[in-house]
Design a protein around this motif. Structure first.
Motif, PDB file in Angstrom:
ATOM      1  N   UNK A  27       0.851  -1.190   0.000  1.00  5.94           N
ATOM      2  CA  UNK A  27       0.000   0.000   0.000  1.00  5.94           C
ATOM      3  C   UNK A  27       0.885   1.238   0.000  1.00  5.94           C
ATOM      4  N   UNK A  28       0.403   2.300  -0.636  1.00  2.00           N
ATOM      5  CA  UNK A  28       1.177   3.538  -0.761  1.00  2.00           C
ATOM      6  C   UNK A  28       1.670   4.018   0.600  1.00  2.00           C
ATOM      7  N   UNK A  29       0.827   3.980   1.605  1.00  2.06           N
ATOM      8  CA  UNK A  29       1.207   4.456   2.948  1.00  2.06           C
ATOM      9  C   UNK A  29       2.415   3.665   3.468  1.00  2.06           C
ATOM     10  N   UNK A  30       2.392   2.344   3.308  1.00  2.00           N
ATOM     11  CA  UNK A  30       3.502   1.509   3.769  1.00  2.00           C
ATOM     12  C   UNK A  30       4.770   1.767   2.955  1.00  2.00           C
ATOM     13  N   UNK A  31       4.597   1.980   1.646  1.00  3.26           N
ATOM     14  CA  UNK A  31       5.745   2.269   0.788  1.00  3.26           C
ATOM     15  C   UNK A  31       6.368   3.608   1.151  1.00  3.26           C
ATOM     16  N   UNK A  32       5.547   4.603   1.439  1.00  2.15           N
ATOM     17  CA  UNK A  32       6.071   5.906   1.854  1.00  2.15           C
ATOM     18  C   UNK A  32       6.816   5.799   3.178  1.00  2.15           C
TER      19      UNK A  32
END
Length: 44
Positions: A27-32
Motif C-alpha cells: 500500500x502507498x502508505x507503507x511504501x512511503x
C-alpha cells in the motif's frame, strides 16, 4: 505507483553490472513509510 500500490527500487552501482533490487508491492502508505526509513538510515 499503480492501483493504490507502490514499491521502492534500488540500484547498486558499486558492482558491475549494476544490481537492481525492488521492495515488494505494498500500500502507498507503507511504501512511503519504507522510503522515509530508508532516507533516515533506519532501513536496510
Amino acid at each position: 505507483m499503480a492501483g493504490g500500490l507502490g514499491f521502492v527500487r534500488r540500484y547498486d552501482r558499486s558492482v558491475w553490472p549494476a544490481v537492481v533490487v525492488e521492495s515488494p508491492w505494498a500500500k502507498i502508505r507503507d511504501t512511503e513509510m519504507l522510503w522515509l526509513r530508508i532516507m533516515r538510515g533506519e532501513a536496510r
